[in-house]
Design a protein around this motif. Structure first.
Motif, PDB file in Angstrom:
ATOM      1  N   TRP A   1       0.915  -1.404   0.052  1.00  0.00           N
ATOM      2  CA  TRP A   1       0.067  -0.125  -0.053  1.00  0.00           C
ATOM      3  C   TRP A   1       1.078   1.494  -0.185  1.00  0.00           C
ATOM      4  N   PHE A   2       2.402   1.090   0.455  1.00  0.00           N
ATOM      5  CA  PHE A   2       3.424   2.684   0.314  1.00  0.00           C
ATOM      6  C   PHE A   2       3.283   3.068  -1.076  1.00  0.00           C
TER       7      PHE A   2
ATOM      8  N   LEU B   1      -1.877   6.883  -1.992  1.00  0.00           N
ATOM      9  CA  LEU B   1      -1.084   7.114  -0.688  1.00  0.00           C
ATOM     10  C   LEU B   1      -1.650   8.760  -1.442  1.00  0.00           C
ATOM     11  N   PRO B   2      -2.365   9.181  -1.664  1.00  0.00           N
ATOM     12  CA  PRO B   2      -2.054  10.934  -3.191  1.00  0.00           C
ATOM     13  C   PRO B   2      -2.176  11.755  -2.225  1.00  0.00           C
ATOM     14  N   VAL B   3      -2.562  12.218  -1.622  1.00  0.00           N
ATOM     15  CA  VAL B   3      -2.686  13.578  -0.188  1.00  0.00           C
ATOM     16  C   VAL B   3      -1.009  12.848  -0.020  1.00  0.00           C
ATOM     17  N   THR B   4      -0.285  11.745   0.644  1.00  0.00           N
ATOM     18  CA  THR B   4       0.920  11.622   1.353  1.00  0.00           C
ATOM     19  C   THR B   4       2.008  12.549  -0.239  1.00  0.00           C
ATOM     20  N   ALA B   5       1.527  12.083  -1.023  1.00  0.00           N
ATOM     21  CA  ALA B   5       2.089  12.065  -2.242  1.00  0.00           C
ATOM     22  C   ALA B   5       2.338  13.842  -2.393  1.00  0.00           C
ATOM     23  N   ASP B   6       1.048  14.739  -2.493  1.00  0.00           N
ATOM     24  CA  ASP B   6       0.869  15.349  -2.813  1.00  0.00           C
ATOM     25  C   ASP B   6       1.847  15.912  -1.439  1.00  0.00           C
TER      26      ASP B   6
ATOM     27  N   GLN C   1       8.737   8.312   9.930  1.00  0.00           N
ATOM     28  CA  GLN C   1       8.847   7.667  11.282  1.00  0.00           C
ATOM     29  C   GLN C   1       7.965   8.234  12.551  1.00  0.00           C
ATOM     30  N   GLU C   2       7.161   9.526  11.742  1.00  0.00           N
ATOM     31  CA  GLU C   2       6.719  10.049  12.695  1.00  0.00           C
ATOM     32  C   GLU C   2       4.578   8.523  12.790  1.00  0.00           C
ATOM     33  N   LEU C   3       5.000   8.504  11.256  1.00  0.00           N
ATOM     34  CA  LEU C   3       3.197   7.568  10.674  1.00  0.00           C
ATOM     35  C   LEU C   3       3.528   6.892  10.934  1.00  0.00           C
ATOM     36  N   ALA C   4       4.857   5.946  10.924  1.00  0.00           N
ATOM     37  CA  ALA C   4       4.820   4.355  11.190  1.00  0.00           C
ATOM     38  C   ALA C   4       6.304   4.128  12.101  1.00  0.00           C
ATOM     39  N   PRO C   5       5.821   4.369  13.535  1.00  0.00           N
ATOM     40  CA  PRO C   5       6.828   4.845  13.961  1.00  0.00           C
ATOM     41  C   PRO C   5       7.796   2.981  14.534  1.00  0.00           C
TER      42      PRO C   5
ATOM     43  N   LYS D   1      -6.060   3.849   5.164  1.00  0.00           N
ATOM     44  CA  LYS D   1      -5.096   3.362   3.945  1.00  0.00           C
ATOM     45  C   LYS D   1      -4.042   2.604   4.400  1.00  0.00           C
ATOM     46  N   ALA D   2      -3.274   2.658   5.492  1.00  0.00           N
ATOM     47  CA  ALA D   2      -2.030   2.140   5.232  1.00  0.00           C
ATOM     48  C   ALA D   2      -2.134   1.004   6.025  1.00  0.00           C
ATOM     49  N   LYS D   3      -2.724  -0.394   5.903  1.00  0.00           N
ATOM     50  CA  LYS D   3      -3.053  -1.425   5.566  1.00  0.00           C
ATOM     51  C   LYS D   3      -3.112  -2.610   4.248  1.00  0.00           C
TER      52      LYS D   3
END
Length: 296
Positions: free
Chosen positions: A153-154, A159-164, A223-227, A289-291
């Motif tokens: 999923w990465f 993850l379009p919001v993350t990409a922007d 790191q702050e999103l998936a420690p 969506k991170a799954k």
């Protein structure tokens, strides 16, 4: 009841204050060859060394072009707000030791080392790319190179919001990275020692490394999103930094300066209101969506 309320305030207030102030993390200790190289003096051997006058000269048109894309988050920050050590002088013992290290890497680098390092040399982001351009998808995927193994999923499609969001971060980072390159104007190691055979052509200054800086920035934000994957993110960034040394285009101190810059840069971002607002949207996207979807 009043006693309980007072107790809850004492417990929760630090968390509230932390949330308001954002995240501030210390740089992890220097290690390995980066640490060992600090035993050598970064200063000039004498005041009469001709090589110490050598600087990388950037034409004004390039400077203007690079500085045209101004920050979107850190609008009030100046390049001198970042506290980096001065680059070791060309004639210094440290520069000589760093080049000796690069020569050792050159001697022992394998075909796979070279292949992987040249692949990573193409991992960067162009701020001028537009949707519909043939390279648009590739550049968007590059934003997810650090941490690429943590899940199917990465990616920018999931993850379009993350990409922007990361594209905006890279715009800020690029502005300051180029500013630092212009400030220090450090020549490449193969300019000093012609026995060093660089495997990539470069036409800009060395200090700090842009590839390394952007990679550590991604690592510190992810790191702050998936420690739980911090070790993966940091290892990927370390590998990117080291790949630049394998190719013979960066001194180790370029890599370390990038790590220092990245930590300061990300700490500044987490004190920025606009960044924190966008970061909350990214967190919401990850929560949804991170799954993996094992039903497909």
């Amino acid at each position: 009841m009043k006693t309980v309320y007072s107790f809850l305030l004492l417990v929760l207030l630090p968390a509230v204050v932390t949330a308001q102030k954002g995240i501030h993390r210390e740089l992890t200790p220097i290690r390995g060859h980066y640490k060992q190289l600090l035993q050598f003096s970064p200063k000039a051997r004498s005041l009469q060394e001709p090589m110490d006058k050598e600087k990388f000269i950037t034409d004004q048109e390039t400077v203007k072009q690079r500085m045209n894309l101004t920050p979107q988050y850190l609008t009030g920050v100046k390049v001198d707000d970042f506290k980096l050590p001065d680059a070791p002088v060309n004639s210094s013992e440290q520069t000589r030791a760093e080049i000796n290290y690069l020569l050792a890497l050159q001697k022992y680098r394998t075909k796979e080392d070279i292949r992987a390092s040249l692949y990573m040399a193409d991992v960067y982001y162009s701020h001028r790319v537009q949707p519909g351009d043939s390279s648009y998808a590739r550049y968007r995927r590059n934003l997810f190179h650090i941490g690429r193994s943590i899940g199917s999923w990465f990616n920018p499609e999931s993850l379009p919001v993350t990409a922007d969001f990361m594209a905006k971060v890279w715009r800020d980072a690029s502005y300051f990275i180029w500013s630092l390159k212009f400030k220090y104007a450090r020549i490449r190691p193969y300019v000093i020692d012609h026995d060093l055979k660089n495997l990539q052509d470069t036409d800009w200054a060395a200090y700090p490394s842009g590839h390394a800086a952007n990679s550590y920035i991604n690592a510190y934000i992810y790191q702050e999103l998936a420690p739980e994957f911090t070790d993966v993110f940091v290892k990927d960034a370390y590998d990117m930094a080291h790949s630049r040394e394998i190719l013979g285009v960066h001194y180790p101190s370029d890599s370390e300066a990038s790590r220092i810059f990245a930590r300061q840069f990300v700490n500044m971002l987490f004190q920025n209101k606009a960044f924190l607002q966008d970061f909350e949207k990214v967190k919401q996207e990850w929560a949804a969506k991170a799954k993996e979807d094992f039903r497909k």
